[in-house]
Design a protein around this motif. Structure first.
Motif, PDB file in Angstrom:
ATOM      1  N   LEU A 366       0.562  -1.228   0.187  1.00  0.00           N
ATOM      2  CA  LEU A 366       0.167   0.675   0.050  1.00  0.00           C
ATOM      3  C   LEU A 366       1.216   1.028   0.231  1.00  0.00           C
ATOM      4  O   LEU A 366       2.383   0.880   0.390  1.00  0.00           O
ATOM      5  CB  LEU A 366      -0.981   0.234   0.562  1.00  0.00           C
ATOM      6  CG  LEU A 366      -1.796  -1.456   0.831  1.00  0.00           C
ATOM      7  CD1 LEU A 366      -2.559  -1.362   2.195  1.00  0.00           C
ATOM      8  CD2 LEU A 366      -2.933  -1.320   0.085  1.00  0.00           C
ATOM      9  N   ARG A 367       0.256   2.235  -0.614  1.00  0.00           N
ATOM     10  CA  ARG A 367       1.325   3.142  -0.787  1.00  0.00           C
ATOM     11  C   ARG A 367       0.737   4.588  -0.268  1.00  0.00           C
ATOM     12  O   ARG A 367      -0.454   4.571  -0.210  1.00  0.00           O
ATOM     13  CB  ARG A 367       0.967   4.199  -2.760  1.00  0.00           C
ATOM     14  CG  ARG A 367       2.004   3.792  -3.522  1.00  0.00           C
ATOM     15  CD  ARG A 367       3.729   3.141  -3.040  1.00  0.00           C
ATOM     16  NE  ARG A 367       4.159   4.133  -2.725  1.00  0.00           N
ATOM     17  CZ  ARG A 367       4.057   5.111  -4.219  1.00  0.00           C
ATOM     18  NH1 ARG A 367       4.450   4.452  -5.351  1.00  0.00           N
ATOM     19  NH2 ARG A 367       4.639   6.031  -3.936  1.00  0.00           N
ATOM     20  N   LEU A 368       1.412   5.407   0.654  1.00  0.00           N
ATOM     21  CA  LEU A 368       0.459   6.122   1.767  1.00  0.00           C
ATOM     22  C   LEU A 368       0.613   7.624   1.180  1.00  0.00           C
ATOM     23  O   LEU A 368       1.521   7.762   0.536  1.00  0.00           O
ATOM     24  CB  LEU A 368       1.002   6.197   2.914  1.00  0.00           C
ATOM     25  CG  LEU A 368       1.408   5.153   4.141  1.00  0.00           C
ATOM     26  CD1 LEU A 368       2.974   5.459   5.075  1.00  0.00           C
ATOM     27  CD2 LEU A 368       0.379   4.791   4.901  1.00  0.00           C
ATOM     28  N   LEU A 369      -0.438   8.080   1.401  1.00  0.00           N
ATOM     29  CA  LEU A 369      -1.061   9.829   0.939  1.00  0.00           C
ATOM     30  C   LEU A 369      -1.159   9.723  -0.649  1.00  0.00           C
ATOM     31  O   LEU A 369      -0.666  11.125  -1.462  1.00  0.00           O
ATOM     32  CB  LEU A 369       0.097  10.726   1.230  1.00  0.00           C
ATOM     33  CG  LEU A 369      -0.336  12.089   1.661  1.00  0.00           C
ATOM     34  CD1 LEU A 369      -2.088  12.118   2.424  1.00  0.00           C
ATOM     35  CD2 LEU A 369       0.503  13.145   2.011  1.00  0.00           C
ATOM     36  N   LYS A 370      -1.002   8.535  -1.137  1.00  0.00           N
ATOM     37  CA  LYS A 370      -1.006   8.185  -3.019  1.00  0.00           C
ATOM     38  C   LYS A 370      -2.130   8.173  -3.156  1.00  0.00           C
ATOM     39  O   LYS A 370      -2.465   7.006  -3.464  1.00  0.00           O
ATOM     40  CB  LYS A 370       0.672   8.074  -3.123  1.00  0.00           C
ATOM     41  CG  LYS A 370       1.761   8.424  -3.476  1.00  0.00           C
ATOM     42  CD  LYS A 370       1.960   9.516  -5.029  1.00  0.00           C
ATOM     43  CE  LYS A 370       2.977   9.598  -5.563  1.00  0.00           C
ATOM     44  NZ  LYS A 370       3.509  11.017  -4.295  1.00  0.00           N
ATOM     45  N   GLU A 371      -2.704   7.939  -4.575  1.00  0.00           N
ATOM     46  CA  GLU A 371      -4.420   7.354  -4.608  1.00  0.00           C
ATOM     47  C   GLU A 371      -3.980   6.492  -5.792  1.00  0.00           C
ATOM     48  O   GLU A 371      -2.777   6.227  -6.273  1.00  0.00           O
ATOM     49  CB  GLU A 371      -4.794   8.024  -6.052  1.00  0.00           C
ATOM     50  CG  GLU A 371      -6.062   9.376  -5.150  1.00  0.00           C
ATOM     51  CD  GLU A 371      -6.884   9.647  -7.030  1.00  0.00           C
ATOM     52  OE1 GLU A 371      -6.400  10.296  -7.568  1.00  0.00           O
ATOM     53  OE2 GLU A 371      -7.622   9.269  -6.687  1.00  0.00           O
ATOM     54  N   SER A 372      -4.034   4.934  -5.442  1.00  0.00           N
ATOM     55  CA  SER A 372      -4.444   3.829  -6.213  1.00  0.00           C
ATOM     56  C   SER A 372      -5.827   2.792  -5.760  1.00  0.00           C
ATOM     57  O   SER A 372      -6.046   3.016  -5.332  1.00  0.00           O
ATOM     58  CB  SER A 372      -2.569   3.073  -5.738  1.00  0.00           C
ATOM     59  OG  SER A 372      -3.139   2.592  -4.455  1.00  0.00           O
ATOM     60  N   ARG A 373      -5.390   1.757  -6.795  1.00  0.00           N
ATOM     61  CA  ARG A 373      -5.831   1.227  -6.964  1.00  0.00           C
ATOM     62  C   ARG A 373      -5.862   0.242  -6.256  1.00  0.00           C
ATOM     63  O   ARG A 373      -7.118  -0.771  -5.537  1.00  0.00           O
ATOM     64  CB  ARG A 373      -6.432   0.089  -8.431  1.00  0.00           C
ATOM     65  CG  ARG A 373      -7.129   1.228  -9.321  1.00  0.00           C
ATOM     66  CD  ARG A 373      -7.778   0.816 -10.936  1.00  0.00           C
ATOM     67  NE  ARG A 373      -7.803   1.114 -12.011  1.00  0.00           N
ATOM     68  CZ  ARG A 373      -8.294   2.169 -11.539  1.00  0.00           C
ATOM     69  NH1 ARG A 373      -9.692   1.730 -10.562  1.00  0.00           N
ATOM     70  NH2 ARG A 373      -9.466   2.994 -12.307  1.00  0.00           N
TER      71      ARG A 373
END
Ligand SMILES: Cc1cc2nc3c(=O)[nH]c(=O)nc-3n(C[C@H](O)[C@H](O)[C@H](O)COP(=O)(O)OP(=O)(O)OC[C@H]3O[C@@H](n4cnc5c(N)ncnc54)[C@H](O)[C@@H]3O)c2cc1C
Lengths: 411, 103
Positions: A366-373
């Motif tokens: 998971l990426r923090l503070l970035k939009e992703s699917r």
């Protein structure tokens, strides 16, 4: 036989019942849990119900299903707590004595706090989505609404899940796009805060998204009243915002039982030690979840981290040992941004949300503070985790109760 | 965080211009900070500022709601005294941190 009494069988109370049942000997401790409702609502689902993403049956289950055998569930309203005499008075008149009390009565909306909010337009052109009934009525409205000025509004802080109103605005943008009517809807986000969020880095990221989605923001707006007749909201400075459809998050308050017990602040939240979760006034009373006055987010993830730490502290209290000052305000929230994407924020009392990877430093997924699917998949998976792990008090693998600094890009 | 000179004295402020060390505050600095916000302070303004500073010393978190119930000023007048974002503006002039309205 000693008695441990838990008030409220929502997210936090249910988790405590499961944790403590596992640790306490049934010969020594009786555990009772009280709730006036028979249904347990998955409140994060209230965000999705209005947009027909979830059905009511996805987010409602019987409370009893999550209370372990051996814990006694009492389904009745609590009239008041009498801490000086260590008993709880039930609405029917029963007095339940306790040795240790856990307050987990949550928070509720109080639309009556703002003049003009409740009235003919309530559930007509003015809606909330913080209750099951509100979210459902709004779903029915949105199914047939033909467009106009949509105003998404926060009355005052603190509120449960402080990012939920923003998520609502983002989801509304994609909902109307999918219905091919976005050009007929004007979306305005109205907040008492100075920006989209309280912390600078997350505010910048979220305001960028608002702009991208053509959602206007009106900040520093402290509402004085709703003029339902002229369909406008008015702030103390005289600023007005017109609406055709107002989706508001009314003032959030602790339950009236706290007021009747004389145990709360001006919003009925219970003064609580922010590191140990012990009541500031009564050593044998502990408080967690939305009912506390601590400056942590009012979120299910927070209640989950608190429950792990509070369980240990209650066992220490029973043994006469000093309490651990361990709770750091850790919160972990997925923020739906629409179009099948989400971002994730992880923060605590002292560290604001920043960019990075979670839960494995440098890896993610998971990426923090970035939009992703994948973050969006995480948000949807949260419902399964909630019903099957969180409520049962199962530890979520790789996610610690206190915040991890590794994997985060602090300056 | 940076240092700037206000009314002839060095003062620590954060990136939003809020003072970070209340002990450096005095009335002359308050008056100058008010001028930067296009405000001339009347005795009513000072009463409100003193109230905010007392609450800050007592570690009471500030909110518009609390101020409305304080008996010192009602919310309507608070807005007249410090237009637009009164709590933020008044806190800045009072030399106390920007009220953190929880998360
Ligand atoms: C729209 C929305 C979206 C959200 N999204 C998220 C999210 O994405 N992630 C997240 O982590 N959290 C989210 N939350 C927040 C989360 O749902 C709450 O923080 C969590 O449920 C708090 O748990 P609690 O046990 O403190 O309170 P609750 O779960 O509300 O439980 C309180 C219980 O006490 C009972 N009770 C209260 N008073 C009495 C009385 N006098 N007598 C008897 N019983 C009583 C009530 O019936 C209730 O069952 C969201 C909330 C909302 C409203």
């Amino acid at each position: 036989m000693k008695r441990l009494l838990i008030l409220g069988a929502g997210t936090a109370g249910t988790m405590m019942a499961n944790h403590l049942h596992h640790h306490l000997s049934a010969d020594e401790w009786e555990i009772d849990i009280i709730d006036e409702e028979t249904e347990h609502y998955y409140q994060p689902g209230f965000l999705f119900l209005p947009f027909d993403i979830y059905e009511p049956e996805d987010i409602v289950k019987p409370i009893r299903q999550f209370i372990p055998a051996g814990v006694n569930l009492i389904q009745e309203s609590i009239d008041r707590i009498v801490p000086a005499e260590q008993y709880v008075l039930m609405q029917g008149g029963d007095r339940l004595r306790y040795d240790i009390l856990i307050v987990a009565t949550g928070a509720k909306i109080a639309p009556e706090e703002v003049p003009g909010m409740l009235g003919e337009e309530w559930k007509n052109s003015i809606f909330d989505f913080y209750t099951f009934e509100g979210a459902l009525a709004l779903r029915n409205k949105l199914r047939e609404w033909e467009g106009g000025k949509l105003v998404v509004h926060i009355t005052e802080m603190p509120i449960k899940c402080p990012v939920a109103p923003l998520e609502f605005a983002f989801l509304a943008d994609s909902f109307f796009k999918n219905k091919h009517m976005r050009d007929r809807v004007d979306i305005t986000f109205v907040t008492p805060l100075s920006g989209a969020f309280t912390k600078p880095k997350a505010t910048a990221a979220l305001e960028h998204l608002l702009e991208e989605k053509h959602i206007h923001i009106e900040s520093d707006f402290a509402i004085e009243q709703v003029d339902a007749e002229n369909k406008t909201i008015i702030d103390y400075g005289g600023r007005t915002v017109p609406f055709d459809l107002l989706v508001t998050v009314p003032t959030n308050k602790g339950d009236a039982v706290i007021e009747r017990s004389g145990m709360g602040d001006d919003l009925n939240f219970v003064p609580t030690n922010k590191a140990t979760l012990q009541s500031k006034d009564w050593p044998n009373i502990f408080v967690l979840g939305d009912a506390t006055n601590i400056a942590a987010s009012k979120a299910g993830s927070v209640a989950h981290f608190e429950a792990e730490i509070l369980t240990e502290n209650i066992l220490r209290f029973m043994d006469g040992q000093p309490l651990k000052e361990e709770f750091d305000g850790h919160a972990n929230c997925f923020v739906e941004t629409g179009n099948g994407k989400a971002l994730l924020i992880d923060f605590n009392y002292t560290h604001e949300p920043v960019e990075g990877t979670f839960p494995f430093p440098g890896v993610g997924p998971l990426r923090l503070l970035k939009e992703s699917r994948i973050n969006h998949m995480g948000k949807l998976a949260f419902r399964w985790i909630y019903w099957n792990m969180l409520l049962k008090g199962t530890h979520i693998p790789f996610v610690s109760a206190t915040m991890q600094e590794a994997g985060k890009d602090f300056d | 965080m940076s240092e700037r000179i206000i009314a002839g004295a060095p003062v620590n402020v954060n990136e939003e211009g809020f003072m970070t060390d209340f002990r450096q505050w005095n009335q002359t600095i308050g008056t100058e900070l008010a001028r930067e916000a296009d405000l001339t302070l009347s005795p009513r303004h000072w009463q409100v500022i003193e109230y905010l500073q007392t609450e800050y010393r007592n570690e009471v978190p500030l909110s518009i709601r609390k101020i409305g119930k304080s008996g010192v000023v009602d919310i309507k007048e608070f807005y007249q005294l410090f237009p637009n974002a009164p709590l933020k503006t008044a806190a800045k002039i009072a030399g106390i941190p920007k009220p953190a309205s929880c998360i």
